[in-house]
Scaffold this motif. Sequence first.
Motif, mmCIF file in Angstrom:
data_model
loop_
_atom_site.group_PDB
_atom_site.id
_atom_site.type_symbol
_atom_site.label_atom_id
_atom_site.label_comp_id
_atom_site.label_asym_id
_atom_site.label_seq_id
_atom_site.Cartn_x
_atom_site.Cartn_y
_atom_site.Cartn_z
ATOM 1 N N ASP A 1 4.964 3.772 7.086
ATOM 2 C CA ASP A 1 5.055 5.224 7.206
ATOM 3 C C ASP A 1 6.334 5.583 7.922
ATOM 4 N N GLN A 2 6.865 6.755 7.571
ATOM 5 C CA GLN A 2 8.173 7.147 8.091
ATOM 6 C C GLN A 2 8.188 8.611 8.521
ATOM 7 N N LEU A 3 8.901 8.877 9.596
ATOM 8 C CA LEU A 3 9.108 10.244 10.074
ATOM 9 C C LEU A 3 10.557 10.413 10.503
ATOM 10 N N THR B 1 8.743 15.700 7.858
ATOM 11 C CA THR B 1 8.160 14.771 6.882
ATOM 12 C C THR B 1 8.795 15.066 5.513
ATOM 13 N N LYS B 2 8.023 14.948 4.443
ATOM 14 C CA LYS B 2 8.631 15.203 3.125
ATOM 15 C C LYS B 2 8.611 16.704 2.825
ATOM 16 N N PRO B 3 9.699 17.260 2.277
ATOM 17 C CA PRO B 3 9.747 18.702 2.012
ATOM 18 C C PRO B 3 8.789 19.079 0.879
ATOM 19 N N CYS C 1 11.348 12.635 -0.315
ATOM 20 C CA CYS C 1 12.094 11.959 0.763
ATOM 21 C C CYS C 1 11.966 12.683 2.092
ATOM 22 N N CYS C 2 11.495 11.916 3.064
ATOM 23 C CA CYS C 2 11.429 12.403 4.442
ATOM 24 C C CYS C 2 12.833 12.809 4.888
ATOM 25 N N GLY C 3 13.018 14.070 5.266
ATOM 26 C CA GLY C 3 14.348 14.514 5.699
ATOM 27 C C GLY C 3 15.173 15.108 4.572
ATOM 28 N N ARG D 1 -3.223 2.495 9.092
ATOM 29 C CA ARG D 1 -4.289 3.190 8.350
ATOM 30 C C ARG D 1 -4.148 2.931 6.848
ATOM 31 N N LYS D 2 -2.935 2.989 6.363
ATOM 32 C CA LYS D 2 -2.703 2.749 4.929
ATOM 33 C C LYS D 2 -3.046 1.294 4.566
ATOM 34 N N ALA D 3 -2.564 0.356 5.403
ATOM 35 C CA ALA D 3 -2.803 -1.064 5.102
ATOM 36 C C ALA D 3 -4.292 -1.380 5.138
ATOM 37 N N ALA E 1 0.857 -1.192 0.000
ATOM 38 C CA ALA E 1 0.000 0.000 0.000
ATOM 39 C C ALA E 1 0.893 1.241 0.000
ATOM 40 N N SER E 2 1.491 1.523 -1.147
ATOM 41 C CA SER E 2 2.469 2.609 -1.181
ATOM 42 C C SER E 2 2.644 3.149 -2.598
ATOM 43 N N THR E 3 2.966 4.453 -2.634
ATOM 44 C CA THR E 3 3.327 5.102 -3.910
ATOM 45 C C THR E 3 4.843 5.313 -3.985
ATOM 46 N N SER E 4 5.553 4.799 -2.989
ATOM 47 C CA SER E 4 6.985 5.092 -2.866
ATOM 48 C C SER E 4 7.826 4.208 -3.779
ATOM 49 N N SER E 5 8.618 4.852 -4.640
ATOM 50 C CA SER E 5 9.501 4.079 -5.538
ATOM 51 C C SER E 5 10.595 3.380 -4.741
ATOM 52 N N ALA E 6 11.010 3.991 -3.637
ATOM 53 C CA ALA E 6 12.056 3.356 -2.813
ATOM 54 C C ALA E 6 11.517 2.090 -2.157
ATOM 55 N N ARG E 7 10.268 2.152 -1.708
ATOM 56 C CA ARG E 7 9.671 0.955 -1.086
ATOM 57 C C ARG E 7 9.499 -0.152 -2.135
ATOM 58 N N ARG E 8 9.105 0.248 -3.343
ATOM 59 C CA ARG E 8 8.977 -0.754 -4.406
ATOM 60 C C ARG E 8 10.326 -1.403 -4.689
ATOM 61 N N ASN F 1 15.796 0.604 6.428
ATOM 62 C CA ASN F 1 14.805 1.372 7.187
ATOM 63 C C ASN F 1 14.843 2.824 6.764
ATOM 64 N N VAL F 2 16.052 3.356 6.574
ATOM 65 C CA VAL F 2 16.188 4.764 6.182
ATOM 66 C C VAL F 2 15.546 4.986 4.812
ATOM 67 N N GLN F 3 15.701 4.003 3.924
ATOM 68 C CA GLN F 3 15.149 4.158 2.563
ATOM 69 C C GLN F 3 13.626 4.072 2.560
ATOM 70 N N GLY F 4 13.032 3.422 3.572
ATOM 71 C CA GLY F 4 11.569 3.418 3.622
ATOM 72 C C GLY F 4 10.929 2.157 4.139
ATOM 73 N N ARG G 1 18.706 11.152 0.257
ATOM 74 C CA ARG G 1 18.620 9.733 -0.107
ATOM 75 C C ARG G 1 19.881 9.027 0.379
ATOM 76 N N VAL G 2 19.688 8.128 1.315
ATOM 77 C CA VAL G 2 20.861 7.506 1.956
ATOM 78 C C VAL G 2 21.576 6.569 0.997
ATOM 79 N N GLU G 3 20.876 6.104 -0.041
ATOM 80 C CA GLU G 3 21.511 5.183 -0.996
ATOM 81 C C GLU G 3 22.058 5.933 -2.195
ATOM 82 N N GLY G 4 21.842 7.248 -2.245
ATOM 83 C CA GLY G 4 22.316 8.050 -3.386
ATOM 84 C C GLY G 4 23.522 8.880 -2.997
HETATM 85 N N1 LIG Z 1 15.039 6.634 -1.942
HETATM 86 C C1 LIG Z 1 14.937 7.067 -0.660
HETATM 87 N N2 LIG Z 1 13.711 7.401 -0.181
HETATM 88 C C2 LIG Z 1 13.661 7.834 1.097
HETATM 89 C C3 LIG Z 1 14.792 7.968 1.928
HETATM 90 N N3 LIG Z 1 14.380 8.428 3.140
HETATM 91 C C4 LIG Z 1 13.045 8.569 3.067
HETATM 92 N N4 LIG Z 1 12.610 8.183 1.841
HETATM 93 C C5 LIG Z 1 11.228 8.166 1.345
HETATM 94 O O1 LIG Z 1 10.483 9.158 2.031
HETATM 95 C C6 LIG Z 1 9.119 8.751 2.037
HETATM 96 C C7 LIG Z 1 8.611 8.827 3.464
HETATM 97 O O2 LIG Z 1 7.312 9.358 3.417
HETATM 98 P P1 LIG Z 1 5.998 8.462 3.741
HETATM 99 O O3 LIG Z 1 4.912 9.427 4.032
HETATM 100 O O4 LIG Z 1 6.322 7.394 4.737
HETATM 101 O O5 LIG Z 1 5.679 7.679 2.392
HETATM 102 P P2 LIG Z 1 5.193 8.252 0.993
HETATM 103 O O6 LIG Z 1 6.378 8.633 0.182
HETATM 104 O O7 LIG Z 1 4.135 9.272 1.190
HETATM 105 O O8 LIG Z 1 4.619 6.959 0.301
HETATM 106 P P3 LIG Z 1 3.359 6.081 0.763
HETATM 107 O O9 LIG Z 1 3.952 4.758 1.186
HETATM 108 O O10 LIG Z 1 2.520 5.994 -0.475
HETATM 109 O O11 LIG Z 1 2.677 6.806 1.901
HETATM 110 C C8 LIG Z 1 9.065 7.312 1.536
HETATM 111 O O12 LIG Z 1 8.666 7.283 0.190
HETATM 112 C C9 LIG Z 1 10.509 6.859 1.682
HETATM 113 O O13 LIG Z 1 10.839 5.829 0.762
HETATM 114 C C10 LIG Z 1 16.071 7.604 1.387
HETATM 115 O O14 LIG Z 1 17.117 7.686 2.042
HETATM 116 N N5 LIG Z 1 16.083 7.143 0.102
#
Ligand SMILES: Nc1nc2c(ncn2[C@@H]2O[C@H](COP(=O)(O)OP(=O)(O)OP(=O)(O)O)[C@@H](O)[C@H]2O)c(=O)[nH]1
Length: 193
Positions: free
Chosen positions: A69-71, A80-82, A146-148, A51-53, A7-14, A169-172, A151-154
């Motif tokens: 979810d990440q903070l 959160t995300k800028p 990206c939260c913070g 909530r997302k799940a 349940a995510s739009t995050s490319s890092a999580r994918r 964990n840092v990546q998501g 990108r820790v892997e970049g």
């Molecule tokens: N590639 C990368 N992404 C990061 C890093 N740190 C945080 N993120 C991303 O920051 C986002 C954290 O915000 P969230 O609100 O948890 O997630 P989101 O991006 O809104 O995506 P959803 O899962 O759809 O809610 C996630 O997409 C993480 O993958 C990092 O070091 N590398």
Amino acid sequence: MRDLILASTSSARRALMDGMGIPYRTEAPGVDETVAPHLSAEEAVLELAARKARAVKDRHPGAWVLGADQLVEVGGRILTKPVDRDDARRQLGQLMGRTHDIHTGVCLVGPGGHITEGVERARLTFYRLEPDELERYLDLEEWRGCCGSYRVEGAGQALLQRLEGDRTNVQGLPMVTVVRLLRQAGFPFFERR
Ligand SMILES: Nc1nc2c(ncn2[C@@H]2O[C@H](COP(=O)(O)OP(=O)(O)OP(=O)(O)O)[C@@H](O)[C@H]2O)c(=O)[nH]1
């Protein structure tokens, strides 16, 4: 084969789920991410991961759904995300030369009322950057999504003086915890296709 939805739009999580190799699909959670202000960072990310799940599970009752979810927490403040480059500069300015925590909550829901969750903390210390170096990092636009704002892997690796905890964990997604939840739920690994 089980229907597993991230349940995510995050490319890092994918990318992290792709690396693990079990079949899954993704769907945007589409939830309001507002939480009560009195919640701790750990409580907030756990509540939002659930909530997302649950939101996606409601749309696919027979599926297994993983939410996350990440903070970032620094000096008692939550990041959160800028929203733009200026916000990213402000966030990184709060992180330079200091230690901050990343909290990621994950929740796995499934048929029969199955629900398990985990929250992991990583602790990062950043170098202090000169203003020009910070602008050059911002030019790379790793702050987007990206939260913070890094990108820790970049290229963001060059900010990192010290890291304690699971780098994924840092990546998501804290993958050690994700694997534990999936194994506890009886997911098979290394299936022949
Ligand atoms: N590639 C990368 N992404 C990061 C890093 N740190 C945080 N993120 C991303 O920051 C986002 C954290 O915000 P969230 O609100 O948890 O997630 P989101 O991006 O809104 O995506 P959803 O899962 O759809 O809610 C996630 O997409 C993480 O993958 C990092 O070091 N590398």
